[in-house]
Design a protein around this motif. Structure first.
Motif, short mmCIF file in Angstrom:
data_model
loop_
_atom_site.label_atom_id
_atom_site.label_comp_id
_atom_site.label_asym_id
_atom_site.label_seq_id
_atom_site.Cartn_x
_atom_site.Cartn_y
_atom_site.Cartn_z
N GLU A 239 0.82 -1.20 0.00
CA GLU A 239 0.00 0.00 0.00
C GLU A 239 0.86 1.25 0.00
N ASP A 240 0.32 2.27 -0.64
CA ASP A 240 0.88 3.61 -0.54
C ASP A 240 -0.31 4.56 -0.50
N GLU A 241 -0.08 5.85 -0.65
CA GLU A 241 -1.20 6.80 -0.50
C GLU A 241 -2.20 6.74 -1.65
N HIS A 242 -1.87 6.03 -2.74
CA HIS A 242 -2.75 6.00 -3.90
C HIS A 242 -3.44 4.67 -4.14
N LEU A 243 -2.85 3.57 -3.68
CA LEU A 243 -3.45 2.29 -3.98
C LEU A 243 -3.11 1.23 -2.94
N LEU A 244 -3.90 0.16 -2.96
CA LEU A 244 -3.69 -0.99 -2.12
C LEU A 244 -3.78 -2.22 -3.00
N LEU A 245 -2.72 -3.03 -3.00
CA LEU A 245 -2.66 -4.25 -3.82
C LEU A 245 -2.62 -5.47 -2.92
N TRP A 246 -3.33 -6.51 -3.32
CA TRP A 246 -3.18 -7.82 -2.71
C TRP A 246 -2.50 -8.68 -3.77
N TYR A 247 -1.41 -9.34 -3.38
CA TYR A 247 -0.67 -10.13 -4.35
C TYR A 247 -0.11 -11.37 -3.70
N GLN A 248 0.31 -12.30 -4.53
CA GLN A 248 0.89 -13.55 -4.05
C GLN A 248 2.17 -13.81 -4.84
N THR A 249 3.22 -14.18 -4.14
CA THR A 249 4.47 -14.54 -4.81
C THR A 249 4.56 -16.05 -4.93
N VAL A 250 5.12 -16.51 -6.03
CA VAL A 250 5.36 -17.93 -6.24
C VAL A 250 6.85 -18.06 -6.54
N PRO A 251 7.66 -18.25 -5.48
CA PRO A 251 9.12 -18.21 -5.64
C PRO A 251 9.68 -19.20 -6.66
N HIS A 252 9.18 -20.42 -6.68
CA HIS A 252 9.75 -21.40 -7.60
C HIS A 252 9.43 -21.08 -9.06
N ARG A 253 8.44 -20.23 -9.30
CA ARG A 253 8.13 -19.80 -10.67
C ARG A 253 8.65 -18.40 -10.96
N HIS A 254 9.19 -17.73 -9.94
CA HIS A 254 9.66 -16.34 -10.08
C HIS A 254 8.55 -15.45 -10.64
N ARG A 255 7.37 -15.59 -10.05
CA ARG A 255 6.21 -14.80 -10.50
C ARG A 255 5.50 -14.15 -9.33
N VAL A 256 4.76 -13.11 -9.66
CA VAL A 256 3.89 -12.44 -8.71
C VAL A 256 2.51 -12.38 -9.34
N TYR A 257 1.51 -12.84 -8.61
CA TYR A 257 0.14 -12.83 -9.09
C TYR A 257 -0.63 -11.73 -8.37
N LEU A 258 -1.21 -10.83 -9.13
CA LEU A 258 -2.01 -9.75 -8.59
C LEU A 258 -3.41 -10.28 -8.33
N LYS A 259 -3.89 -10.15 -7.11
CA LYS A 259 -5.21 -10.68 -6.74
C LYS A 259 -6.29 -9.61 -6.76
N ARG A 260 -5.96 -8.41 -6.27
CA ARG A 260 -6.96 -7.35 -6.18
C ARG A 260 -6.26 -6.01 -6.07
N VAL A 261 -6.92 -4.97 -6.60
CA VAL A 261 -6.39 -3.60 -6.52
C VAL A 261 -7.51 -2.68 -6.04
N ASN A 262 -7.24 -1.88 -5.02
CA ASN A 262 -8.13 -0.81 -4.60
C ASN A 262 -7.42 0.51 -4.86
N VAL A 263 -8.07 1.39 -5.55
CA VAL A 263 -7.47 2.68 -5.88
C VAL A 263 -8.15 3.78 -5.10
#
Length: 68
Positions: A44-68
């Motif tokens: 989170e910062d002053e403009h948005l809130l992100l929910w995300y999940q990291t998958v280390p063995h795939r070197h990926r980040v999955y975005l679950k939800r964004v609140n602006v």
């Protein structure tokens, strides 16, 4: 979502992907020491809130939800 907000989300996601590829979490520092590295995380910062999940063995980040 307006273009300006899409660009902001894209920039934050690029940063989260870069950190995840190095095994770093912005809040907790190391993904390697995390007992549950695939847990749902927030960014989170002053403009948005992100929910995300990291998958280390795939070197990926999955975005679950964004609140602006």
């Amino acid at each position: 979502m307006p273009t300006e907000q899409q660009l902001l989300v894209g920039a934050v996601m690029e940063g989260l992907v870069d950190l995840a590829s190095m095994g770093i979490d912005p809040k907790d520092s190391s993904l390697r020491d995390d007992p549950n590295p695939m847990r749902l995380r927030t960014y989170e910062d002053e403009h948005l809130l992100l929910w995300y999940q990291t998958v280390p063995h795939r070197h990926r980040v999955y975005l679950k939800r964004v609140n602006v």
